[in-house]
Design a protein around this motif. Sequence first.
Motif, PDB file in Angstrom:
ATOM      1  N   HIS A   1       0.737  -1.290   0.092  1.00  0.00           N
ATOM      2  CA  HIS A   1       0.024   0.051  -0.047  1.00  0.00           C
ATOM      3  C   HIS A   1       1.002   1.202   0.008  1.00  0.00           C
ATOM      4  O   HIS A   1       0.423   2.255  -0.632  1.00  0.00           O
ATOM      5  CB  HIS A   1      -0.988   0.137   1.177  1.00  0.00           C
ATOM      6  N   ARG A   2       1.928   1.307   0.816  1.00  0.00           N
ATOM      7  CA  ARG A   2       2.893   2.426   0.960  1.00  0.00           C
ATOM      8  C   ARG A   2       3.371   3.046  -0.355  1.00  0.00           C
ATOM      9  O   ARG A   2       3.640   3.998  -0.853  1.00  0.00           O
ATOM     10  CB  ARG A   2       3.811   2.162   2.057  1.00  0.00           C
ATOM     11  N   GLN A   3       3.977   1.752  -0.948  1.00  0.00           N
ATOM     12  CA  GLN A   3       4.549   1.727  -2.549  1.00  0.00           C
ATOM     13  C   GLN A   3       3.581   2.175  -3.456  1.00  0.00           C
ATOM     14  O   GLN A   3       3.777   3.172  -4.316  1.00  0.00           O
ATOM     15  CB  GLN A   3       5.149   0.602  -2.725  1.00  0.00           C
ATOM     16  N   THR A   4       2.244   1.592  -3.222  1.00  0.00           N
ATOM     17  CA  THR A   4       1.457   1.945  -4.222  1.00  0.00           C
ATOM     18  C   THR A   4       1.115   3.540  -4.334  1.00  0.00           C
ATOM     19  O   THR A   4       0.870   4.365  -5.184  1.00  0.00           O
ATOM     20  CB  THR A   4       0.025   1.408  -4.011  1.00  0.00           C
ATOM     21  N   MET A   5       1.010   4.215  -2.919  1.00  0.00           N
ATOM     22  CA  MET A   5       0.358   5.582  -2.872  1.00  0.00           C
ATOM     23  C   MET A   5       1.611   6.640  -3.504  1.00  0.00           C
ATOM     24  O   MET A   5       1.555   7.327  -3.952  1.00  0.00           O
ATOM     25  CB  MET A   5       0.275   5.982  -1.399  1.00  0.00           C
ATOM     26  N   ARG A   6       3.003   6.107  -3.298  1.00  0.00           N
ATOM     27  CA  ARG A   6       3.924   6.906  -3.545  1.00  0.00           C
ATOM     28  C   ARG A   6       4.223   6.848  -4.987  1.00  0.00           C
ATOM     29  O   ARG A   6       4.367   7.981  -5.548  1.00  0.00           O
ATOM     30  CB  ARG A   6       5.354   6.386  -2.918  1.00  0.00           C
ATOM     31  N   ILE A   7       3.948   5.686  -5.644  1.00  0.00           N
ATOM     32  CA  ILE A   7       4.191   5.558  -7.184  1.00  0.00           C
ATOM     33  C   ILE A   7       2.720   6.728  -7.795  1.00  0.00           C
ATOM     34  O   ILE A   7       3.013   7.290  -8.812  1.00  0.00           O
ATOM     35  CB  ILE A   7       3.943   3.987  -7.842  1.00  0.00           C
ATOM     36  N   ARG A   8       1.731   6.374  -7.401  1.00  0.00           N
ATOM     37  CA  ARG A   8       0.648   7.383  -7.639  1.00  0.00           C
ATOM     38  C   ARG A   8       0.859   8.796  -7.591  1.00  0.00           C
ATOM     39  O   ARG A   8       0.685   9.520  -8.472  1.00  0.00           O
ATOM     40  CB  ARG A   8      -0.623   6.971  -6.925  1.00  0.00           C
ATOM     41  N   LYS A   9       1.587   9.163  -6.216  1.00  0.00           N
ATOM     42  CA  LYS A   9       1.928  10.523  -6.335  1.00  0.00           C
ATOM     43  C   LYS A   9       2.771  10.819  -7.130  1.00  0.00           C
ATOM     44  O   LYS A   9       2.864  11.994  -7.778  1.00  0.00           O
ATOM     45  CB  LYS A   9       2.395  10.824  -4.842  1.00  0.00           C
ATOM     46  N   LEU A  10       3.767  10.135  -7.472  1.00  0.00           N
ATOM     47  CA  LEU A  10       4.885  10.377  -8.658  1.00  0.00           C
ATOM     48  C   LEU A  10       4.343  10.550  -9.866  1.00  0.00           C
ATOM     49  O   LEU A  10       4.661  11.259 -10.982  1.00  0.00           O
ATOM     50  CB  LEU A  10       6.014   9.500  -8.696  1.00  0.00           C
TER      51      LEU A  10
ATOM     52  N   TYR B   1      11.684   0.816  -6.446  1.00  0.00           N
ATOM     53  CA  TYR B   1      11.527  -0.146  -5.653  1.00  0.00           C
ATOM     54  C   TYR B   1      12.210  -1.691  -5.975  1.00  0.00           C
ATOM     55  O   TYR B   1      12.264  -2.653  -5.192  1.00  0.00           O
ATOM     56  CB  TYR B   1      10.216  -0.524  -5.357  1.00  0.00           C
ATOM     57  N   GLY B   2      13.064  -1.723  -7.622  1.00  0.00           N
ATOM     58  CA  GLY B   2      13.644  -2.808  -7.464  1.00  0.00           C
ATOM     59  C   GLY B   2      12.591  -3.974  -7.977  1.00  0.00           C
ATOM     60  O   GLY B   2      13.017  -5.147  -8.056  1.00  0.00           O
ATOM     61  N   ILE B   3      11.322  -3.784  -8.145  1.00  0.00           N
ATOM     62  CA  ILE B   3      10.469  -4.776  -8.523  1.00  0.00           C
ATOM     63  C   ILE B   3      10.103  -4.586  -9.863  1.00  0.00           C
ATOM     64  O   ILE B   3       9.743  -3.451 -10.451  1.00  0.00           O
ATOM     65  CB  ILE B   3       9.070  -4.428  -7.461  1.00  0.00           C
ATOM     66  N   LYS B   4      10.076  -5.761 -10.496  1.00  0.00           N
ATOM     67  CA  LYS B   4       9.878  -5.932 -11.980  1.00  0.00           C
ATOM     68  C   LYS B   4       8.324  -6.186 -12.067  1.00  0.00           C
ATOM     69  O   LYS B   4       7.950  -7.362 -11.564  1.00  0.00           O
ATOM     70  CB  LYS B   4      10.847  -6.787 -12.715  1.00  0.00           C
ATOM     71  N   VAL B   5       7.596  -5.453 -12.987  1.00  0.00           N
ATOM     72  CA  VAL B   5       6.237  -5.546 -13.022  1.00  0.00           C
ATOM     73  C   VAL B   5       6.060  -5.538 -14.703  1.00  0.00           C
ATOM     74  O   VAL B   5       6.496  -4.751 -15.447  1.00  0.00           O
ATOM     75  CB  VAL B   5       5.248  -4.901 -12.519  1.00  0.00           C
ATOM     76  N   SER B   6       5.306  -6.461 -15.079  1.00  0.00           N
ATOM     77  CA  SER B   6       4.904  -6.422 -16.649  1.00  0.00           C
ATOM     78  C   SER B   6       4.047  -5.212 -17.068  1.00  0.00           C
ATOM     79  O   SER B   6       3.370  -4.650 -16.111  1.00  0.00           O
ATOM     80  CB  SER B   6       4.236  -7.862 -17.054  1.00  0.00           C
ATOM     81  N   ALA B   7       3.945  -4.965 -18.280  1.00  0.00           N
ATOM     82  CA  ALA B   7       3.027  -3.876 -18.659  1.00  0.00           C
ATOM     83  C   ALA B   7       1.592  -4.166 -18.451  1.00  0.00           C
ATOM     84  O   ALA B   7       0.740  -3.408 -18.004  1.00  0.00           O
ATOM     85  CB  ALA B   7       3.354  -3.620 -20.275  1.00  0.00           C
ATOM     86  N   ARG B   8       1.333  -5.387 -18.576  1.00  0.00           N
ATOM     87  CA  ARG B   8      -0.028  -5.819 -18.207  1.00  0.00           C
ATOM     88  C   ARG B   8      -0.463  -5.743 -16.874  1.00  0.00           C
ATOM     89  O   ARG B   8      -1.653  -5.206 -16.616  1.00  0.00           O
ATOM     90  CB  ARG B   8      -0.084  -7.554 -18.525  1.00  0.00           C
ATOM     91  N   THR B   9       0.558  -6.017 -15.806  1.00  0.00           N
ATOM     92  CA  THR B   9       0.249  -5.854 -14.249  1.00  0.00           C
ATOM     93  C   THR B   9      -0.033  -4.127 -14.186  1.00  0.00           C
ATOM     94  O   THR B   9      -0.661  -3.760 -13.297  1.00  0.00           O
ATOM     95  CB  THR B   9       1.438  -6.085 -13.506  1.00  0.00           C
TER      96      THR B   9
ATOM     97  N   HIS C   1      -7.351   0.233 -11.518  1.00  0.00           N
ATOM     98  CA  HIS C   1      -7.950   0.355 -10.256  1.00  0.00           C
ATOM     99  C   HIS C   1      -7.553   1.819  -9.761  1.00  0.00           C
ATOM    100  O   HIS C   1      -8.193   2.109  -8.682  1.00  0.00           O
ATOM    101  CB  HIS C   1      -7.325  -0.813  -9.346  1.00  0.00           C
ATOM    102  N   TRP C   2      -6.548   2.427 -10.136  1.00  0.00           N
ATOM    103  CA  TRP C   2      -6.152   3.675  -9.372  1.00  0.00           C
ATOM    104  C   TRP C   2      -7.192   4.808 -10.005  1.00  0.00           C
ATOM    105  O   TRP C   2      -7.315   4.837 -11.235  1.00  0.00           O
ATOM    106  CB  TRP C   2      -4.658   4.167  -9.690  1.00  0.00           C
TER     107      TRP C   2
END
Length: 87
Positions: free
Chosen positions: A28-37, A66-74, A81-82
């Motif tokens: 949740h914390r990471q999600t909020m920061r990415i949304r803000k950025l 964050y060093g987390i690899k996510v796909s374009a689909r993710t 959802h945001w």
Amino acid sequence: MKRSREGGLRSLRPCKRGRRLESGRLDHRQTMRIRKLIIEPMPDRLALPFYLWTRESVAQLIEREYGIKVSARTVGRYLKHWPIAPA
């Protein structure tokens, strides 16, 4: 059959399946920061090689922060959802 001919019986062993270890989900914390950025500056101001936010640019931002690899689909699912609407 091709694997058996080329690599022998050892090539037929079961492989690891599932999500890669370096991939993951944002908490949740990471999600909020990415949304803000994403909402505040443009990607080029964050030293990304893009001028508009795309799924690929958001994926690069997540990996850089964050060093987390996510796909374009993710990333597409995250963006859906945001509550972010285009300006």
